[in-house]
Design an enzyme around this catalytic site. Sequence first.
Site, short mmCIF file in Angstrom:
data_model
loop_
_atom_site.label_atom_id
_atom_site.label_comp_id
_atom_site.label_asym_id
_atom_site.label_seq_id
_atom_site.Cartn_x
_atom_site.Cartn_y
_atom_site.Cartn_z
N THR A 221 -27.67 45.79 70.74
CA THR A 221 -26.73 46.36 71.70
C THR A 221 -27.42 46.49 73.05
O THR A 221 -26.88 46.10 74.09
CB THR A 221 -26.22 47.73 71.21
OG1 THR A 221 -25.53 47.55 69.97
CG2 THR A 221 -25.27 48.36 72.22
N CYS B 171 -11.24 51.06 62.10
CA CYS B 171 -10.75 52.42 62.30
C CYS B 171 -10.89 52.79 63.77
O CYS B 171 -11.99 52.84 64.30
CB CYS B 171 -11.58 53.40 61.49
SG CYS B 171 -10.84 53.80 59.93
N SER C 204 -31.71 41.34 66.55
CA SER C 204 -31.83 42.68 65.99
C SER C 204 -32.56 42.63 64.66
O SER C 204 -32.23 41.81 63.80
CB SER C 204 -30.43 43.28 65.79
OG SER C 204 -30.54 44.57 65.28
N ALA C 205 -33.54 43.52 64.48
CA ALA C 205 -34.35 43.48 63.25
C ALA C 205 -33.54 43.85 62.01
O ALA C 205 -33.73 43.26 60.94
CB ALA C 205 -35.55 44.43 63.39
N HIS C 206 -32.62 44.81 62.15
CA HIS C 206 -31.97 45.30 60.92
C HIS C 206 -30.92 44.36 60.36
O HIS C 206 -30.34 44.62 59.31
CB HIS C 206 -31.39 46.71 61.13
CG HIS C 206 -30.09 46.79 61.86
ND1 HIS C 206 -28.89 46.89 61.20
CD2 HIS C 206 -29.79 46.79 63.17
CE1 HIS C 206 -27.90 46.96 62.09
NE2 HIS C 206 -28.43 46.90 63.30
N THR D 73 -42.08 53.90 75.80
CA THR D 73 -43.16 53.67 74.84
C THR D 73 -42.67 52.80 73.70
O THR D 73 -41.60 53.03 73.14
CB THR D 73 -43.65 55.03 74.28
OG1 THR D 73 -44.14 55.79 75.38
CG2 THR D 73 -44.74 54.85 73.24
N GLN E 205 -26.60 37.36 64.44
CA GLN E 205 -26.25 36.97 63.07
C GLN E 205 -26.86 35.63 62.68
O GLN E 205 -26.86 35.28 61.50
CB GLN E 205 -24.72 36.91 62.91
CG GLN E 205 -24.03 38.26 63.06
CD GLN E 205 -24.24 39.19 61.86
OE1 GLN E 205 -24.65 38.78 60.78
NE2 GLN E 205 -23.93 40.46 62.05
N ASN F 163 -20.00 37.83 63.82
CA ASN F 163 -20.35 38.81 62.79
C ASN F 163 -19.24 39.03 61.76
O ASN F 163 -19.50 39.52 60.68
CB ASN F 163 -20.74 40.14 63.43
CG ASN F 163 -19.80 40.56 64.53
OD1 ASN F 163 -19.68 39.87 65.55
ND2 ASN F 163 -19.11 41.66 64.34
#
Length: 406
Positions: free
Chosen positions: A76, A330, A203-205, A244, A183, A155
């Site tokens: 993001t 939602c 993105s790592a996750h 940091t 993705q 996604n």
Amino acid sequence: MAVKLPIYMDYHATTPVDPRVVEAMLPYFTEHFGNAASRNHPFGWEAEEAVDTARKQVADLIGANAKEIVFTSGATESDNLAIKGVAEMYREKGNHIITCVTEHKAVIDTCKRLEKEGYRVTYLPVQKDGLISLDDLRNAITDKTILMSIMTANNEIGVIQPIAEIGAIAKEKGILFHTDAVQAVGKVPFNVNDLKVDLAAMSAHKMYGPKGVGALYVRRRNPRVLLSPIIDGGGHERGMRSGTLNVPGIVGFGKAAELCRLEMEADTKHLSGLRDLLNERLQKGLDEIYINGSTEHRLPHNLNISFAYVEGESLLMGINDVAVSSGSACTSASLEPSYVLKALGAGDDLAHSSIRFGLGRWSTAEEVDYVANKLINVVTRLREMSPLYELAKEGVDLSTMQWEVH
Ligand SMILES: *Cc1c(COP(=O)(O)O)cnc(C)c1O
């Protein structure tokens, strides 16, 4: 053999952290806790060295130079930095941005913000298969266009845009090209030079690394891309992203990137096999189901299907021991049909009754079997109670029926 419930089939939302990644991260919370910006003692040097290794690992996955990787808090932020950073830096040159209606909100909402600040944004439509038309893209270009932002893989429906062709158009016209590659990176081959990409968000996750860490690829040569930072401070990351560094997170991201690079081929084979199995089982067991998005230009681990003549909420409730995403989002007051499926031309009903299946490194054939059986049973049961399905099966054209409105 019984499968363990609930079953996770929502790998596009997030992935578990690979145990090998956790192992690599652990020492950087305790033993090696230094600040990578501490230049005058070994605690800092150790942390910096670990970050350098991770930078190289992430760069290697996408064919970049380590100096072109800027670590962020996630994709993001990377999307925000790419788009706002270019918009501000190149404002003199122009104020027009081209993107696409099926982009992630991190891109869409960033563009909306820029519109409020006087930029002009073209949101390209997509065709029925979810891909943009290159003619539309060419026609949208003006002499004020400074940036194109088109995602690599979607996604929700997993379709892969013609990134190399878009990159070639961008080069030809001298326009910067950003892609939200979240993705796709780590799942399918992605090389910033082959694709002629100038900026890419990761993105790592989404690739078996930890949450809260990501990166932006920023091209340094042909052309050298300049960005206005959106976070000011100590001048970390060559001034593009102060703050940091999240050393354990970055170490995990690096390890995750290395594993994806080494295991991509095997992962793809495993996942496309399971995805095709899931699709075959569903197609055999049910009629009136529709795949959303191109089956040809698609991630190997994605399947998105609309189940006609069932109600979305009942469908999800019927498979409540399977974690998937639905075609409903939602919002504060109501269930809105997915804007991505709507953009493909799906009606509200078909959008609501769609399911995104996202398979991943630990998905098994037993899980696929369980999920397919469960869906076939639930959809069949729901349709037995559906007068619409009955009418359709009797050959009544529902689109021409007159409904009485009270
Ligand atoms: C998940 C995702 C993002 C956001 O990434 P975060 O790291 O969670 O902020 C952006 N774009 C796409 C396509 C995504 O799937």
